[in-house]
Write a protein that holds these residues in place. Structure first.
Motif, PDB file in Angstrom:
ATOM      1  N   ALA A   1       0.825  -1.214   0.000  1.00 38.09           N
ATOM      2  CA  ALA A   1       0.000   0.000   0.000  1.00 38.09           C
ATOM      3  C   ALA A   1       0.857   1.261   0.000  1.00 38.09           C
ATOM      4  CB  ALA A   1      -0.924   0.007   1.206  1.00 38.09           C
ATOM      5  N   SER A   2       0.428   2.245  -0.743  1.00 34.83           N
ATOM      6  CA  SER A   2       1.107   3.538  -0.800  1.00 34.83           C
ATOM      7  C   SER A   2       0.791   4.359   0.445  1.00 34.83           C
ATOM      8  CB  SER A   2       0.653   4.299  -2.046  1.00 34.83           C
ATOM      9  OG  SER A   2       0.916   5.675  -1.951  1.00 34.83           O
ATOM     10  N   LEU A   3       1.628   5.354   0.719  1.00 31.43           N
ATOM     11  CA  LEU A   3       1.361   6.262   1.832  1.00 31.43           C
ATOM     12  C   LEU A   3       0.026   6.990   1.650  1.00 31.43           C
ATOM     13  CD1 LEU A   3       4.852   7.914   2.526  1.00 31.43           C
ATOM     14  CD2 LEU A   3       3.674   6.180   3.880  1.00 31.43           C
ATOM     15  N   SER A   4      -0.439   7.094   0.414  1.00 33.40           N
ATOM     16  CA  SER A   4      -1.728   7.757   0.179  1.00 33.40           C
ATOM     17  C   SER A   4      -2.877   6.962   0.786  1.00 33.40           C
ATOM     18  CB  SER A   4      -1.967   7.953  -1.323  1.00 33.40           C
ATOM     19  OG  SER A   4      -1.999   6.710  -1.998  1.00 33.40           O
ATOM     20  N   THR A   5      -2.655   5.668   1.065  1.00 28.03           N
ATOM     21  CA  THR A   5      -3.674   4.864   1.751  1.00 28.03           C
ATOM     22  C   THR A   5      -3.912   5.403   3.154  1.00 28.03           C
ATOM     23  OG1 THR A   5      -2.985   2.906   0.513  1.00 28.03           O
ATOM     24  CG2 THR A   5      -4.272   2.524   2.529  1.00 28.03           C
ATOM     25  N   LEU A   6      -2.827   5.842   3.803  1.00 28.85           N
ATOM     26  CA  LEU A   6      -2.919   6.386   5.153  1.00 28.85           C
ATOM     27  C   LEU A   6      -3.357   7.834   5.135  1.00 28.85           C
ATOM     28  CD1 LEU A   6      -2.393   5.589   8.118  1.00 28.85           C
ATOM     29  CD2 LEU A   6      -0.004   6.247   7.807  1.00 28.85           C
ATOM     30  N   PHE A   7      -3.004   8.545   4.071  1.00 26.10           N
ATOM     31  CA  PHE A   7      -3.335   9.976   3.959  1.00 26.10           C
ATOM     32  C   PHE A   7      -4.024  10.239   2.621  1.00 26.10           C
ATOM     33  CE2 PHE A   7       0.763   9.685   6.314  1.00 26.10           C
ATOM     34  CZ  PHE A   7       0.288  10.040   7.560  1.00 26.10           C
ATOM     35  N   PRO A   8      -5.281   9.804   2.459  1.00 27.62           N
ATOM     36  CA  PRO A   8      -5.971  10.030   1.185  1.00 27.62           C
ATOM     37  C   PRO A   8      -6.155  11.517   0.883  1.00 27.62           C
ATOM     38  CG  PRO A   8      -7.503   9.224   2.856  1.00 27.62           C
ATOM     39  CD  PRO A   8      -6.126   9.074   3.429  1.00 27.62           C
ATOM     40  N   ASP A   9      -6.202  12.325   1.923  1.00 27.00           N
ATOM     41  CA  ASP A   9      -6.295  13.782   1.738  1.00 27.00           C
ATOM     42  C   ASP A   9      -4.909  14.402   1.885  1.00 27.00           C
ATOM     43  OD1 ASP A   9      -6.099  13.204   4.445  1.00 27.00           O
ATOM     44  OD2 ASP A   9      -7.302  14.930   5.060  1.00 27.00           O
ATOM     45  N   TRP A  10      -3.942  13.814   1.201  1.00 25.36           N
ATOM     46  CA  TRP A  10      -2.544  14.238   1.340  1.00 25.36           C
ATOM     47  C   TRP A  10      -2.350  15.734   1.099  1.00 25.36           C
ATOM     48  CZ3 TRP A  10      -0.952  16.326  -3.230  1.00 25.36           C
ATOM     49  CH2 TRP A  10      -1.626  15.923  -4.387  1.00 25.36           C
ATOM     50  N   GLN A  11      -3.228  16.339   0.299  1.00 27.88           N
ATOM     51  CA  GLN A  11      -3.099  17.782   0.033  1.00 27.88           C
ATOM     52  C   GLN A  11      -3.230  18.614   1.302  1.00 27.88           C
ATOM     53  OE1 GLN A  11      -5.421  15.722  -1.256  1.00 27.88           O
ATOM     54  NE2 GLN A  11      -5.810  16.114  -3.438  1.00 27.88           N
ATOM     55  N   ASN A  12      -3.963  18.064   2.296  1.00 28.52           N
ATOM     56  CA  ASN A  12      -4.193  18.799   3.544  1.00 28.52           C
ATOM     57  C   ASN A  12      -3.204  18.436   4.642  1.00 28.52           C
ATOM     58  OD1 ASN A  12      -6.517  20.157   2.566  1.00 28.52           O
ATOM     59  ND2 ASN A  12      -7.732  18.309   2.899  1.00 28.52           N
ATOM     60  N   HIS A  13      -2.284  17.530   4.353  1.00 29.55           N
ATOM     61  CA  HIS A  13      -1.276  17.159   5.351  1.00 29.55           C
ATOM     62  C   HIS A  13      -0.436  18.392   5.677  1.00 29.55           C
ATOM     63  CE1 HIS A  13       2.067  15.166   7.343  1.00 29.55           C
ATOM     64  NE2 HIS A  13       1.397  14.035   7.340  1.00 29.55           N
ATOM     65  N   PRO A  14      -0.143  18.636   6.950  1.00 32.52           N
ATOM     66  CA  PRO A  14       0.596  19.851   7.336  1.00 32.52           C
ATOM     67  C   PRO A  14       1.926  20.056   6.616  1.00 32.52           C
ATOM     68  CG  PRO A  14      -0.322  18.797   9.268  1.00 32.52           C
ATOM     69  CD  PRO A  14      -0.582  17.856   8.130  1.00 32.52           C
ATOM     70  N   VAL A  15       2.603  18.976   6.206  1.00 30.67           N
ATOM     71  CA  VAL A  15       3.901  19.171   5.537  1.00 30.67           C
ATOM     72  C   VAL A  15       3.724  19.526   4.057  1.00 30.67           C
ATOM     73  CG1 VAL A  15       5.017  17.569   7.132  1.00 30.67           C
ATOM     74  CG2 VAL A  15       4.285  16.746   4.890  1.00 30.67           C
ATOM     75  N   CYS A  16       2.500  19.420   3.553  1.00 34.45           N
ATOM     76  CA  CYS A  16       2.251  19.697   2.134  1.00 34.45           C
ATOM     77  C   CYS A  16       1.307  20.875   1.893  1.00 34.45           C
ATOM     78  CB  CYS A  16       1.654  18.467   1.451  1.00 34.45           C
ATOM     79  SG  CYS A  16       2.670  16.987   1.559  1.00 34.45           S
ATOM     80  N   LYS A  17       0.414  21.090   2.822  1.00 36.27           N
ATOM     81  CA  LYS A  17      -0.632  22.090   2.628  1.00 36.27           C
ATOM     82  C   LYS A  17      -0.041  23.469   2.339  1.00 36.27           C
ATOM     83  CE  LYS A  17      -4.962  23.638   4.731  1.00 36.27           C
ATOM     84  NZ  LYS A  17      -5.849  23.521   5.915  1.00 36.27           N
ATOM     85  N   GLY A  18      -0.518  24.072   1.263  1.00 36.79           N
ATOM     86  CA  GLY A  18      -0.071  25.419   0.907  1.00 36.79           C
ATOM     87  C   GLY A  18       1.246  25.462   0.175  1.00 36.79           C
ATOM     88  N   ASN A  19       1.846  24.280  -0.116  1.00 31.76           N
ATOM     89  CA  ASN A  19       3.161  24.271  -0.773  1.00 31.76           C
ATOM     90  C   ASN A  19       3.101  23.946  -2.251  1.00 31.76           C
ATOM     91  OD1 ASN A  19       4.664  24.909   1.554  1.00 31.76           O
ATOM     92  ND2 ASN A  19       4.601  22.784   2.239  1.00 31.76           N
ATOM     93  N   LEU A  20       1.896  23.797  -2.812  1.00 33.49           N
ATOM     94  CA  LEU A  20       1.711  23.545  -4.245  1.00 33.49           C
ATOM     95  C   LEU A  20       2.513  22.340  -4.725  1.00 33.49           C
ATOM     96  CD1 LEU A  20       1.822  27.251  -5.543  1.00 33.49           C
ATOM     97  CD2 LEU A  20      -0.171  25.865  -4.962  1.00 33.49           C
ATOM     98  N   LEU A  21       2.479  21.259  -3.954  1.00 30.84           N
ATOM     99  CA  LEU A  21       3.193  20.035  -4.323  1.00 30.84           C
ATOM    100  C   LEU A  21       2.234  19.071  -5.008  1.00 30.84           C
ATOM    101  CD1 LEU A  21       5.156  19.401  -0.991  1.00 30.84           C
ATOM    102  CD2 LEU A  21       5.996  20.545  -3.049  1.00 30.84           C
ATOM    103  N   ASP A  22       2.752  18.331  -6.006  1.00 29.64           N
ATOM    104  CA  ASP A  22       1.920  17.272  -6.570  1.00 29.64           C
ATOM    105  C   ASP A  22       1.941  16.078  -5.622  1.00 29.64           C
ATOM    106  OD1 ASP A  22       4.299  15.821  -7.004  1.00 29.64           O
ATOM    107  OD2 ASP A  22       4.402  16.373  -9.118  1.00 29.64           O
ATOM    108  N   GLU A  23       1.152  15.044  -5.914  1.00 27.03           N
ATOM    109  CA  GLU A  23       1.014  13.913  -4.999  1.00 27.03           C
ATOM    110  C   GLU A  23       2.345  13.228  -4.733  1.00 27.03           C
ATOM    111  OE1 GLU A  23      -1.532   9.758  -4.417  1.00 27.03           O
ATOM    112  OE2 GLU A  23      -1.888  11.043  -6.166  1.00 27.03           O
ATOM    113  N   GLN A  24       3.117  12.989  -5.785  1.00 18.94           N
ATOM    114  CA  GLN A  24       4.381  12.286  -5.606  1.00 18.94           C
ATOM    115  C   GLN A  24       5.337  13.051  -4.702  1.00 18.94           C
ATOM    116  OE1 GLN A  24       6.474  11.373  -9.236  1.00 18.94           O
ATOM    117  NE2 GLN A  24       8.128  10.300  -8.181  1.00 18.94           N
ATOM    118  N   MET A  25       5.469  14.351  -4.933  1.00 14.44           N
ATOM    119  CA  MET A  25       6.376  15.166  -4.122  1.00 14.44           C
ATOM    120  C   MET A  25       5.879  15.269  -2.685  1.00 14.44           C
ATOM    121  SD  MET A  25       7.388  18.227  -6.780  1.00 14.44           S
ATOM    122  CE  MET A  25       8.432  19.017  -5.562  1.00 14.44           C
TER     123      MET A  25
END
Length: 236
Positions: free
Chosen positions: A181-205
């Motif tokens: 399973a990918s980490l996206s299984t644990l964080f399906p809303d990865w865009q809202n994860h604190p380390v990514c939110k507001g940083n304009l990152l794509d899913e892989q990054m």
């Protein structure tokens, strides 16, 4: 016949007779034991659960156990301090309620290999320190810090707080390395994860950045040499 002898006699008999050694039978034995005047010290109770977070944690990290709490003995019986998505943070529940929330009501109890309770103290210092974190929210993003807690992190921080650290933190990328399973299984809303939110990152990054995050899993706590197995309803 004293209570401790009775408990172990019942437990040995139950495990010698697999049809009798069901999860439904054992909680009552545990409940009787924890009314004793000298309960197991530093008792942690591990289990699997079927919540989204628990199932995802197992798929992503391979941890056999997906939830853990610390037992506190009271005049009204044993309680478990935990942090879960079901309680939306750090709460204390009766031990029977905790067990009933687990998959098939199975559980495993681990105790300190060495008793570190102070003289005259019934409970482990970590269970007493748990009230410092009472009602803090659940941390669904598994972030470091002590303003919110996920399951294993609460126990990790409590034991560290009383000078008796157990378990170790490992990066999500390393834990996930051999899992399907990918980490996206644990964080399906990865865009809202604190380390990514507001940083304009794509899913892989974003997931690469999340992978650097270190977490502690229940298995890491259970496998610490400072602990030893006390009892379990899981098959070997």
């Amino acid at each position: 016949m004293n209570l401790l002898y009775t408990f172990f006699s019942c437990l040995i008999f139950a495990f010698a007779n697999p049809a009798i050694a069901s999860a439904q039978d054992l909680p009552s034995m545990v409940d009787k034991y924890f009314f004793d005047t000298d309960p197991p010290h530093g008792a942690l109770i591990f289990q699997q659960r079927q919540s989204f977070e628990a199932v995802a944690l197992r798929k992503v990290t391979g941890s056999f156990f997906t939830h853990v709490g610390i037992i506190r003995v009271t005049g009204g019986g044993p309680y478990v301090m935990q942090s879960s998505s079901e309680t939306d943070g750090v709460e204390e529940v009766p031990m029977d309620e905790f067990i009933n929330a687990g998959t098939n009501q199975d559980f495993a109890i681990y105790v300190d290999a060495k008793d570190i309770r102070g003289y005259g103290h019934l409970n482990h210092p970590a269970s007493e320190a748990a009230y410092d974190f009472y009602h803090l929210p659940y941390d669904r993003y598994l972030m470091p810090g002590t303003d919110a807690f996920y399951s294993a992190e609460l126990i990790f921080e409590l034991f560290k707080k009383v000078g008796h650290p157990i378990g170790e933190k490992t990066s999500l990328a390393l834990l996930n390395r051999n899992q399907a399973a990918s980490l996206s299984t644990l964080f399906p809303d990865w865009q809202n994860h604190p380390v990514c939110k507001g940083n304009l990152l794509d899913e892989q990054m974003c997931l690469q950045r999340i992978g650097l995050q270190k977490i502690v899993i229940p298995d890491s706590l259970a496998n610490d040499p400072k602990l030893r197995p006390f009892m379990t309803t899981y098959a070997n």
